[in-house]
Structures are given as C-alpha cells and as structure tokens.
Design a protein around this motif. Structure first.
Motif, PDB file in Angstrom:
ATOM      1  N   SER A  64       0.821  -1.275  -0.170  1.00 50.70           N
ATOM      2  CA  SER A  64       0.012   0.126   0.148  1.00 50.70           C
ATOM      3  C   SER A  64       0.914   1.343  -0.007  1.00 50.70           C
ATOM      4  O   SER A  64       0.131   2.404  -0.137  1.00 50.70           O
ATOM      5  CB  SER A  64      -1.024  -0.083   1.174  1.00 50.70           C
ATOM      6  N   VAL A  65       2.117   1.323   0.126  1.00 48.09           N
ATOM      7  CA  VAL A  65       2.920   2.455   0.008  1.00 48.09           C
ATOM      8  C   VAL A  65       2.889   2.768  -1.430  1.00 48.09           C
ATOM      9  O   VAL A  65       2.654   4.271  -1.592  1.00 48.09           O
ATOM     10  CB  VAL A  65       4.489   2.365   0.565  1.00 48.09           C
ATOM     11  N   SER A  66       2.455   1.885  -2.328  1.00 52.32           N
ATOM     12  CA  SER A  66       2.540   2.436  -3.615  1.00 52.32           C
ATOM     13  C   SER A  66       1.284   3.407  -3.880  1.00 52.32           C
ATOM     14  O   SER A  66       1.202   3.991  -4.917  1.00 52.32           O
ATOM     15  CB  SER A  66       2.224   1.123  -4.515  1.00 52.32           C
ATOM     16  N   LYS A  67       0.160   3.293  -2.978  1.00 52.50           N
ATOM     17  CA  LYS A  67      -0.924   4.106  -3.090  1.00 52.50           C
ATOM     18  C   LYS A  67      -0.478   5.794  -2.953  1.00 52.50           C
ATOM     19  O   LYS A  67      -1.137   6.569  -3.428  1.00 52.50           O
ATOM     20  CB  LYS A  67      -1.901   3.977  -2.249  1.00 52.50           C
ATOM     21  N   VAL A  68       0.871   5.984  -2.103  1.00 49.46           N
ATOM     22  CA  VAL A  68       1.166   7.533  -2.299  1.00 49.46           C
ATOM     23  C   VAL A  68       1.510   7.914  -3.642  1.00 49.46           C
ATOM     24  O   VAL A  68       1.067   9.043  -4.145  1.00 49.46           O
ATOM     25  CB  VAL A  68       2.683   7.688  -1.501  1.00 49.46           C
ATOM     26  N   PHE A  69       1.939   6.990  -4.567  1.00 49.40           N
ATOM     27  CA  PHE A  69       2.617   7.479  -5.859  1.00 49.40           C
ATOM     28  C   PHE A  69       1.341   7.404  -6.978  1.00 49.40           C
ATOM     29  O   PHE A  69       1.243   8.193  -7.882  1.00 49.40           O
ATOM     30  CB  PHE A  69       3.626   6.597  -6.076  1.00 49.40           C
ATOM     31  N   THR A  70       0.395   6.472  -6.733  1.00 49.84           N
ATOM     32  CA  THR A  70      -0.758   6.094  -7.665  1.00 49.84           C
ATOM     33  C   THR A  70      -1.605   7.768  -7.395  1.00 49.84           C
ATOM     34  O   THR A  70      -1.975   8.247  -8.307  1.00 49.84           O
ATOM     35  CB  THR A  70      -1.587   4.985  -7.513  1.00 49.84           C
ATOM     36  N   THR A  72      -0.339  10.295  -6.121  1.00 51.93           N
ATOM     37  CA  THR A  72       0.318  11.624  -6.865  1.00 51.93           C
ATOM     38  C   THR A  72      -0.036  11.638  -8.142  1.00 51.93           C
ATOM     39  O   THR A  72      -0.529  12.869  -8.808  1.00 51.93           O
ATOM     40  CB  THR A  72       1.781  11.485  -6.625  1.00 51.93           C
ATOM     41  N   LEU A  73      -0.078  10.543  -8.980  1.00 50.49           N
ATOM     42  CA  LEU A  73      -0.170  10.612 -10.462  1.00 50.49           C
ATOM     43  C   LEU A  73      -1.575  11.178 -10.870  1.00 50.49           C
ATOM     44  O   LEU A  73      -1.774  11.622 -11.819  1.00 50.49           O
ATOM     45  CB  LEU A  73       0.159   9.243 -11.208  1.00 50.49           C
ATOM     46  N   ALA A  74      -2.553  10.516 -10.035  1.00 55.16           N
ATOM     47  CA  ALA A  74      -4.077  10.912 -10.311  1.00 55.16           C
ATOM     48  C   ALA A  74      -4.301  12.366 -10.047  1.00 55.16           C
ATOM     49  O   ALA A  74      -5.111  13.006 -10.718  1.00 55.16           O
ATOM     50  CB  ALA A  74      -5.001  10.072  -9.447  1.00 55.16           C
ATOM     51  N   LEU A  75      -3.698  13.063  -8.893  1.00 56.05           N
ATOM     52  CA  LEU A  75      -3.901  14.320  -8.562  1.00 56.05           C
ATOM     53  C   LEU A  75      -3.191  15.198  -9.478  1.00 56.05           C
ATOM     54  O   LEU A  75      -3.850  16.335 -10.032  1.00 56.05           O
ATOM     55  CB  LEU A  75      -3.221  14.170  -7.014  1.00 56.05           C
ATOM     56  N   LYS A  76      -2.101  14.757 -10.082  1.00 60.97           N
ATOM     57  CA  LYS A  76      -1.284  15.595 -11.021  1.00 60.97           C
ATOM     58  C   LYS A  76      -2.387  15.599 -12.083  1.00 60.97           C
ATOM     59  O   LYS A  76      -2.353  17.026 -12.856  1.00 60.97           O
ATOM     60  CB  LYS A  76       0.048  14.789 -11.198  1.00 60.97           C
ATOM     61  N   ALA A  77      -2.797  14.696 -12.777  1.00 56.19           N
ATOM     62  CA  ALA A  77      -3.750  14.881 -13.894  1.00 56.19           C
ATOM     63  C   ALA A  77      -4.993  15.187 -13.821  1.00 56.19           C
ATOM     64  O   ALA A  77      -5.604  16.142 -14.714  1.00 56.19           O
ATOM     65  CB  ALA A  77      -3.685  13.262 -14.532  1.00 56.19           C
ATOM     66  N   THR A 219      15.618  19.758 -10.353  1.00 52.75           N
ATOM     67  CA  THR A 219      15.322  21.055 -10.162  1.00 52.75           C
ATOM     68  C   THR A 219      13.978  21.197 -10.540  1.00 52.75           C
ATOM     69  O   THR A 219      13.448  22.634 -10.128  1.00 52.75           O
ATOM     70  CB  THR A 219      16.350  21.923 -10.957  1.00 52.75           C
ATOM     71  N   GLU A 220      13.459  20.690 -11.301  1.00 51.92           N
ATOM     72  CA  GLU A 220      11.912  20.958 -11.851  1.00 51.92           C
ATOM     73  C   GLU A 220      11.191  20.319 -10.794  1.00 51.92           C
ATOM     74  O   GLU A 220      11.238  19.251 -10.273  1.00 51.92           O
ATOM     75  CB  GLU A 220      11.684  20.245 -13.256  1.00 51.92           C
ATOM     76  N   ARG A 221       9.934  21.153 -10.814  1.00 63.52           N
ATOM     77  CA  ARG A 221       8.817  20.385  -9.863  1.00 63.52           C
ATOM     78  C   ARG A 221       8.158  19.234 -10.561  1.00 63.52           C
ATOM     79  O   ARG A 221       8.013  19.434 -11.684  1.00 63.52           O
ATOM     80  CB  ARG A 221       7.709  21.606  -9.652  1.00 63.52           C
ATOM     81  N   PHE A 222       7.758  18.139  -9.634  1.00 61.56           N
ATOM     82  CA  PHE A 222       7.065  17.136 -10.140  1.00 61.56           C
ATOM     83  C   PHE A 222       5.650  17.439  -9.800  1.00 61.56           C
ATOM     84  O   PHE A 222       4.637  17.119 -10.773  1.00 61.56           O
ATOM     85  CB  PHE A 222       7.788  15.957  -9.325  1.00 61.56           C
ATOM     86  N   ILE A 223       5.358  18.058  -8.788  1.00 60.56           N
ATOM     87  CA  ILE A 223       4.011  18.439  -8.441  1.00 60.56           C
ATOM     88  C   ILE A 223       4.224  19.822  -7.695  1.00 60.56           C
ATOM     89  O   ILE A 223       5.336  20.165  -7.174  1.00 60.56           O
ATOM     90  CB  ILE A 223       3.302  17.485  -7.399  1.00 60.56           C
ATOM     91  N   SER A 224       2.882  20.665  -7.599  1.00 61.84           N
ATOM     92  CA  SER A 224       3.121  21.557  -6.792  1.00 61.84           C
ATOM     93  C   SER A 224       3.161  21.562  -5.584  1.00 61.84           C
ATOM     94  O   SER A 224       2.882  20.517  -4.922  1.00 61.84           O
ATOM     95  CB  SER A 224       1.968  22.588  -7.438  1.00 61.84           C
ATOM     96  N   PRO A 225       3.850  22.677  -4.821  1.00 64.56           N
ATOM     97  CA  PRO A 225       3.905  22.563  -3.329  1.00 64.56           C
ATOM     98  C   PRO A 225       2.643  22.347  -2.708  1.00 64.56           C
ATOM     99  O   PRO A 225       2.699  21.755  -1.706  1.00 64.56           O
ATOM    100  CB  PRO A 225       4.610  24.017  -3.141  1.00 64.56           C
ATOM    101  N   ASN A 226       1.657  22.910  -3.161  1.00 65.25           N
ATOM    102  CA  ASN A 226       0.335  22.873  -2.725  1.00 65.25           C
ATOM    103  C   ASN A 226      -0.076  21.325  -2.688  1.00 65.25           C
ATOM    104  O   ASN A 226      -0.804  20.737  -1.693  1.00 65.25           O
ATOM    105  CB  ASN A 226      -0.612  23.795  -3.256  1.00 65.25           C
ATOM    106  N   ARG A 227       0.187  20.844  -3.794  1.00 68.93           N
ATOM    107  CA  ARG A 227      -0.315  19.190  -4.053  1.00 68.93           C
ATOM    108  C   ARG A 227       0.391  18.216  -3.122  1.00 68.93           C
ATOM    109  O   ARG A 227       0.125  17.545  -2.448  1.00 68.93           O
ATOM    110  CB  ARG A 227      -0.206  19.034  -5.235  1.00 68.93           C
TER     111      ARG A 227
END
Ligand code: GLN
Length: 305
Positions: A64-70, A72-77, A219-227
């Motif tokens: 279930s630690v994978s759920k942090v990253f799934t 993240t991808l869903a929220l990003k999109a 150096t580039e953001r992967f997601i916003s600080p807020n997310r």
C-alpha cells in the motif's frame, strides 16, 4: 545538523528484541514466506545524504505504500476533480473494509483504503496506455533506481486469493464507481502493490514530498508545493488506516504503511524516511517499523508537532 546515522544505528541496536513481534501478511501467500526478524531503515536529509541501518538496501513488497504514488499521478492529472470520486476522510475501519462503501453509496472514504485505491487505479487506467508501467517508471525516476520492478509472483499470489478486493471492486462497480472492467482494475492494483523497492529506494522516492514537489536530484517540480501538502495531509489523516490516531500521537509524522512491512514517513523541510520490518500489528502496520519511527522523532526531537 543531527547525526542521523548515529541515531539510526542506535535504533537498530535497541529494536532487536521487538523484531519477532507481530505477524507477516499471510493472506497473501507469497508474503507469508518472509521470515520475521528483518529490519532496515533509510533517511534522506535535505542535502540528499542517505543515512541507513540494517537491511536498508533489501527490496521488499511495497504494497500500500504504492498508493502514495498512484495518488500523486492521479492528482497531478485530475486536480480537484479526483475528489468527485473519492473522499478525504479517515475511515476508522480496516483497510479492506466494505462497511462505509454501502453507507456512502460507493464513494470510498479516502484514496489509501483499498476501495479508494481501486478508484485511483481506475483513474490511472484512463490516463495511461499502461498504467502499471507508468507507476513503475515514476518510481524508478523518483528513487533514482532503474531496477525497480514488479514481483509478479507476489501479484499472482494476491490475485489468486484476492476475494476481499474482488468484492470491493464489484461493489464499487455496482455503484458506477469504476469505469473499467473489474478484472482489469484488480489486476493493475495487485501489480502496483507488488512493486519491490528497498527502504533506500522509497526514502529517496518520497523526497519530493519534503521538498515542495521537487524530486531528489532534480530542479523542476514534479508536483506543486500545494499538492505535496495535500498528499502529506492525507498520509497523516489516512495513511495508517484505523490506527492513524495512534500513529500521529506516537510518531508525529505523515506516514504510509503497507502490509509488506514498509512505512514511508515524511518530515517536510527536514527528511524523508522509510523503515521496513515484516511483522505487522493487528491493523496491518509494521510493529517494529512504527516503534522505530516513534524513537526517531523522540530521539531527534523533530516531528511536525
Ligand atoms: N495489496 C494489499 C491489499 O490489497 C495492500 C494492503 C496494504 O498494504 N495495506 O490487501
């Protein structure tokens, strides 16, 4: 700067008598074969230094630690539209509970319980031609380890016994909560849960959550600080199932556990840490892992509180 390596070594010494407590996740036959007694911990500080003790380089099933990253991808999109399909409240019941789903008409309480994670997996199936590969590639990039992959034997083993998750997925489908075919969602879910990583890999992969959305070595953001804030908040309130209150009280950090015995915890602006020890408590969180994180925040005097 704290001497994190010395603190981890001290924890490693003191945790020894606790390593045979708890039980491995025997409802997944492949995980039942992992012996009790293993322990590893890795902490990445803001300069990118990796501090370790024990079996920190040993790969384990991240579950279930994978759920942090799934998530993240869903929220990003999807951004906030994701919250039309899944809630943001702690469930107060087991990670695989069916209870709330009926009361709440098929909208899972949060993205970290199994029902919510199945919805997130369904979202990823829309977003990518190969959703599981997208998760694997993301984890390779974030951890800096190109060898991160899936233990297909664990995925098949869970699939063969995954009656509860199949019930959850069918129940969700009956409420219109899944767009894709139940079998497809389940198989993608079991496979992203069966990704193998070490404590070092996961601590590195969690770095973007402590660094305003910018991954380790980038150096580039992967997601916003807020997310990043949103994900950390969800880890704090929903990441360790029906013992989130106890975990927040004792550890004082956002954390996400998995039944493989791993816990990823983050202290924004200070460190990302992952601990692994396969003996689980009654709720499904690593027993020695939780204790080690409690000692880490106690010994360093650093927690979000
Ligand atoms: N794959 C596991 C399951 O669905 C994940 C659960 C967990 O790690 N808490 O049961």
């Amino acid at each position: 700067m704290k001497d994190y390596t010395a603190i981890l070594n001290e924890i490693h010494r003191e945790i020894q008598p606790h390593l045979t407590g708890g039980q491995v996740a025997d409802y997944i036959p492949e995980l039942a074969r992992i012996p009790l007694g293993g322990f590893g911990m890795a902490l990445v500080d803001m300069d990118g230094n990796v501090h370790t003790c024990g079996d920190a380089a040993r790969p384990f099933s991240i579950q279930s630690v994978s759920k942090v990253f799934t998530l993240t991808l869903a929220l990003k999109a999807l951004g906030d539209d994701l919250w039309d399909r899944v809630g943001r409240e702690p469930s107060g019941s087991g990670f695989n509970s069916l209870l709330h789903l009926e009361y709440e008409h098929g909208k899972p309480r949060n993205p970290f319980i199994n029902a919510g994670a199945l919805v997130v997996t369904d979202v990823l199936l829309d977003l990518y031609p190969d959703a599981v590969d997208a998760v694997v590639q993301t984890l390779r990039r974030l951890s800096g380890n190109p060898d991160v992959g899936i233990d297909e034997a664990v995925a098949a083993s869970e699939e063969s016994q995954g009656f509860r998750n199949a019930s959850l997925a069918n129940f969700l489908k009956s409420y219109g909560g899944l767009d894709h075919e139940v079998g497809r969602v389940l198989s993608a879910y079991f496979r992203h849960c069966a990704i193998e990583m070490s404590a070092v890999d996961l601590a590195c992969a969690g770095f973007f959550l402590i660094n305003q959305g910018v991954p380790l070595g980038e150096t580039e953001r992967f997601i916003s600080p807020n997310r990043a804030k949103y994900i950390n908040s969800l880890m704090l309130t929903c990441g360790t199932y029906d013992s989130v209150g106890d975990f927040a009280y004792r550890v004082g950090l956002p954390g996400k556990s998995g039944v493989g015995g791993g816990i990823l915890a983050v202290m924004p602006g200070r460190f990302s840490v992952c601990v692994w020890s396969p003996g689980l408590d009654a709720v499904g969180n690593s027993l020695a892992g939780t204790l080690a994180l409690e000692w880490l925040t106690t010994k360093t005097g650093i927690s979000i509180f």
